[in-house]
Design a protein around this motif. Structure first.
Motif, PDB file in Angstrom:
ATOM      1  N   PHE A 187       0.863  -1.173   0.000  1.00 56.11           N
ATOM      2  CA  PHE A 187       0.000   0.000   0.000  1.00 56.11           C
ATOM      3  C   PHE A 187       0.901   1.226   0.000  1.00 56.11           C
ATOM      4  N   ILE A 188       0.480   2.269  -0.678  1.00 56.23           N
ATOM      5  CA  ILE A 188       1.079   3.578  -0.490  1.00 56.23           C
ATOM      6  C   ILE A 188      -0.029   4.446   0.086  1.00 56.23           C
ATOM      7  N   ALA A 189       0.208   4.966   1.291  1.00 56.14           N
ATOM      8  CA  ALA A 189      -0.800   5.738   2.011  1.00 56.14           C
ATOM      9  C   ALA A 189      -0.248   7.111   2.368  1.00 56.14           C
ATOM     10  N   ILE A 190      -1.162   8.046   2.545  1.00 53.73           N
ATOM     11  CA  ILE A 190      -0.809   9.416   2.925  1.00 53.73           C
ATOM     12  C   ILE A 190      -1.318   9.615   4.345  1.00 53.73           C
ATOM     13  N   LEU A 191      -0.388   9.854   5.280  1.00 51.94           N
ATOM     14  CA  LEU A 191      -0.804   9.929   6.669  1.00 51.94           C
ATOM     15  C   LEU A 191       0.006  10.943   7.464  1.00 51.94           C
ATOM     16  N   LEU A 192      -0.525  11.267   8.615  1.00 52.33           N
ATOM     17  CA  LEU A 192       0.167  12.148   9.552  1.00 52.33           C
ATOM     18  C   LEU A 192       1.307  11.390  10.218  1.00 52.33           C
ATOM     19  N   HIS A 193       2.322  12.116  10.634  1.00 48.69           N
ATOM     20  CA  HIS A 193       3.456  11.508  11.328  1.00 48.69           C
ATOM     21  C   HIS A 193       2.982  10.706  12.537  1.00 48.69           C
ATOM     22  N   ASP A 194       2.026  11.238  13.305  1.00 49.57           N
ATOM     23  CA  ASP A 194       1.524  10.546  14.499  1.00 49.57           C
ATOM     24  C   ASP A 194       0.862   9.217  14.141  1.00 49.57           C
ATOM     25  N   ASN A 195       0.159   9.181  13.012  1.00 52.85           N
ATOM     26  CA  ASN A 195      -0.466   7.930  12.571  1.00 52.85           C
ATOM     27  C   ASN A 195       0.589   6.892  12.244  1.00 52.85           C
ATOM     28  N   LEU A 196       1.703   7.324  11.656  1.00 54.20           N
ATOM     29  CA  LEU A 196       2.787   6.401  11.333  1.00 54.20           C
ATOM     30  C   LEU A 196       3.354   5.792  12.610  1.00 54.20           C
ATOM     31  N   VAL A 197       3.503   6.602  13.644  1.00 55.15           N
ATOM     32  CA  VAL A 197       4.006   6.092  14.927  1.00 55.15           C
ATOM     33  C   VAL A 197       3.054   5.021  15.463  1.00 55.15           C
ATOM     34  N   ASP A 198       1.742   5.267  15.399  1.00 50.34           N
ATOM     35  CA  ASP A 198       0.755   4.276  15.858  1.00 50.34           C
ATOM     36  C   ASP A 198       0.857   2.981  15.062  1.00 50.34           C
ATOM     37  N   ILE A 199       1.012   3.093  13.748  1.00 48.07           N
ATOM     38  CA  ILE A 199       1.114   1.898  12.906  1.00 48.07           C
ATOM     39  C   ILE A 199       2.398   1.133  13.215  1.00 48.07           C
ATOM     40  N   ILE A 200       3.479   1.829  13.453  1.00 42.79           N
ATOM     41  CA  ILE A 200       4.757   1.171  13.749  1.00 42.79           C
ATOM     42  C   ILE A 200       4.643   0.320  15.011  1.00 42.79           C
ATOM     43  N   HIS A 201       3.882   0.781  15.997  1.00 39.68           N
ATOM     44  CA  HIS A 201       3.702   0.002  17.215  1.00 39.68           C
ATOM     45  C   HIS A 201       2.954  -1.304  16.947  1.00 39.68           C
ATOM     46  N   SER A 202       2.195  -1.364  15.865  1.00 44.61           N
ATOM     47  CA  SER A 202       1.453  -2.575  15.489  1.00 44.61           C
ATOM     48  C   SER A 202       2.139  -3.333  14.356  1.00 44.61           C
ATOM     49  N   LYS A 203       3.404  -3.082  14.106  1.00 43.66           N
ATOM     50  CA  LYS A 203       4.134  -3.582  12.938  1.00 43.66           C
ATOM     51  C   LYS A 203       3.903  -5.064  12.655  1.00 43.66           C
ATOM     52  N   ASP A 204       4.063  -5.929  13.656  1.00 45.60           N
ATOM     53  CA  ASP A 204       3.984  -7.369  13.419  1.00 45.60           C
ATOM     54  C   ASP A 204       2.621  -7.796  12.879  1.00 45.60           C
ATOM     55  N   ASN A 205       1.584  -7.069  13.215  1.00 48.49           N
ATOM     56  CA  ASN A 205       0.248  -7.450  12.772  1.00 48.49           C
ATOM     57  C   ASN A 205      -0.162  -6.824  11.447  1.00 48.49           C
ATOM     58  N   LEU A 206       0.447  -5.686  11.072  1.00 51.71           N
ATOM     59  CA  LEU A 206      -0.071  -4.928   9.937  1.00 51.71           C
ATOM     60  C   LEU A 206       0.806  -4.940   8.693  1.00 51.71           C
ATOM     61  N   PHE A 207       2.123  -5.040   8.812  1.00 49.27           N
ATOM     62  CA  PHE A 207       2.990  -4.980   7.641  1.00 49.27           C
ATOM     63  C   PHE A 207       4.352  -5.571   7.963  1.00 49.27           C
TER      64      PHE A 207
END
Length: 187
Positions: A49-69
């Motif tokens: 996926f290529i997504a456009i997001l806020l820096h804070d959203n990226l931090v949230d996604i990184i914390h869920s790394k193993d489950n999401l990407f």
């Protein structure tokens, strides 16, 4: 160029289950997806996926790394996006991504309809890939049952319009399984 504090990020997924989880996360959090791609069968990764997001959203996604990407790359400049595209192209496992990788700016309703059709076809192909994927979709709690049913109803309506009744039947079965699973969870 994006508004201040927005960044463009490329996420790769290792399998269909992870791909759907990331898709659900991005959709639930209203994060715009610029590109979604599923790679060919013999590719090292499942998709991206290529997504456009806020820096804070990226931090949230990184914390869920193993489950999401499996990995991500921030695409901050046009030449970096071009380099990333060429690396992937050299591996020869992305098909037709050049159609919409750098900017999806629909100018006509036909462009939007084409994009929606591709997204719906991608979702349907994910459902058809394996029973394991279907079981995970039905049982996974990352989306509510209502969200899943709404998505499936939309897909059913879309494919009814194309008179693809076998695909509709598959989607109705999946919707029924989602509803049955929800009833079992409530008991």
């Amino acid at each position: 160029m994006f508004k201040k504090n927005y960044i463009e990020v490329c996420f790769t997924t290792e399998d269909g289950i992870q791909h759907l989880r990331l898709h659900g996360y991005l959709k639930r959090n209203d994060i715009p997806v610029k590109t979604e791609q599923i790679f060919e069968k013999d590719a090292e990764d499942f998709g991206m996926f290529i997504a456009i997001l806020l820096h804070d959203n990226l931090v949230d996604i990184i914390h869920s790394k193993d489950n999401l990407f499996t990995e991500f790359e921030v695409l901050s400049k046009e030449d970096e996006r071009w380099d990333n595209y060429n690396k992937l192209k050299d591996k020869d496992f992305i098909k037709d991504i050049s159609d919409f990788m750098f900017s999806f700016t629909p100018e006509k309703e036909i462009d939007i309809n084409s994009f929606i059709k591709k997204a719906n076809e991608t979702t349907l192909s994910l459902f058809k890939k394996s029973n394991e994927f279907l079981v995970d979709y039905v049982q996974n709690q990352s989306m509510t049952a209502n969200e899943k049913v709404n998505d499936l109803n939309y897909l059913i309506t879309f494919f009814e319009g194309e008179e693809r009744y076998e695909d509709c039947a598959l989607l109705v079965k999946i919707r029924d399984k989602v509803e049955t699973n929800e009833e079992l969870i409530r008991k």
